[in-house]
Design an enzyme around this catalytic site. Structure first.
Site, short mmCIF file in Angstrom:
data_model
loop_
_atom_site.label_atom_id
_atom_site.label_comp_id
_atom_site.label_asym_id
_atom_site.label_seq_id
_atom_site.Cartn_x
_atom_site.Cartn_y
_atom_site.Cartn_z
N HIS A 131 -11.25 -3.19 7.12
CA HIS A 131 -11.46 -2.35 5.95
C HIS A 131 -11.41 -3.20 4.68
O HIS A 131 -10.85 -4.30 4.67
CB HIS A 131 -10.39 -1.27 5.87
CG HIS A 131 -10.53 -0.21 6.91
ND1 HIS A 131 -9.84 0.97 6.84
CD2 HIS A 131 -11.27 -0.13 8.04
CE1 HIS A 131 -10.15 1.73 7.87
NE2 HIS A 131 -11.01 1.07 8.63
N GLU A 146 -9.65 -2.93 1.98
CA GLU A 146 -8.30 -3.28 1.52
C GLU A 146 -7.72 -4.42 2.34
O GLU A 146 -7.06 -5.31 1.79
CB GLU A 146 -7.37 -2.06 1.64
CG GLU A 146 -7.79 -0.88 0.79
CD GLU A 146 -8.61 0.15 1.54
OE1 GLU A 146 -8.45 1.34 1.27
OE2 GLU A 146 -9.42 -0.25 2.43
N CYS A 203 -4.40 1.12 6.04
CA CYS A 203 -4.44 0.30 4.84
C CYS A 203 -3.23 0.57 3.95
O CYS A 203 -2.67 -0.36 3.36
CB CYS A 203 -5.74 0.54 4.08
SG CYS A 203 -7.18 -0.10 4.97
N CYS A 251 -6.72 4.61 3.78
CA CYS A 251 -6.35 5.30 5.02
C CYS A 251 -4.89 4.94 5.34
O CYS A 251 -4.27 4.12 4.66
CB CYS A 251 -7.27 4.88 6.17
SG CYS A 251 -7.03 3.18 6.73
#
Length: 139
Positions: free
Chosen positions: A46, A48, A79, A76
């Site tokens: 992801h 992040e 993260c 999410c």
């Protein structure tokens, strides 16, 4: 957030879900990233996570105290956990994610001293996501 949106656009252009992230310390960008889950075939890639890795390498340490993380979509749970473990001091995000966002499923995942600002450039962040998924559904 404008820089995070540029990262999200790079993800979009590569066929990735368009989320972008930038981490800033003392007014300087120390990490940036966008979703790479398709390219890397890695569900953990992801935006992040990419930005946290870059920032910790820049600082040569695992903690991001005093740093602000800008991300186009609410993190999410995964993260948010990483953001919490890295001790990021501030999170700024654009569009909320009521289906997968940390605020719904793990509201205490961030470090207790972390402050959160939501809704920054929300319209632009949301529009990019909506355009992406609209195009995916049309195919």
């Amino acid at each position: 957030m404008t820089m995070a949106l540029r990262e999200a656009q790079q993800a979009y252009d590569a066929g990735e879900i368009p989320v972008g992230c930038v981490i800033v310390a003392d007014g300087q960008v120390i990490g940036r990233g966008h979703n790479l889950t398709q390219m890397l075939r890695d569900v953990t890639a992801h935006a992040e996570m990419q930005a946290i890795t870059a920032a910790t390498q820049t600082l040569n340490g695992k903690y991001l105290q005093g740093c602000t993380l800008y991300v186009t979509v609410e993190p999410c749970v995964m993260c948010a956990g990483a953001i919490g473990w890295a001790q990021v001091s501030r999170v700024v995000y654009g569009a909320a994610d009521p289906k997968r966002g940390y605020a719904t499923f793990a509201p205490k995942a961030l470090h207790p001293k972390c402050t959160v600002t939501a809704g920054v450039m929300e319209g632009e962040c949301q529009a990019l996501m909506q355009q992406f998924f609209s195009e995916k559904r049309a195919k």
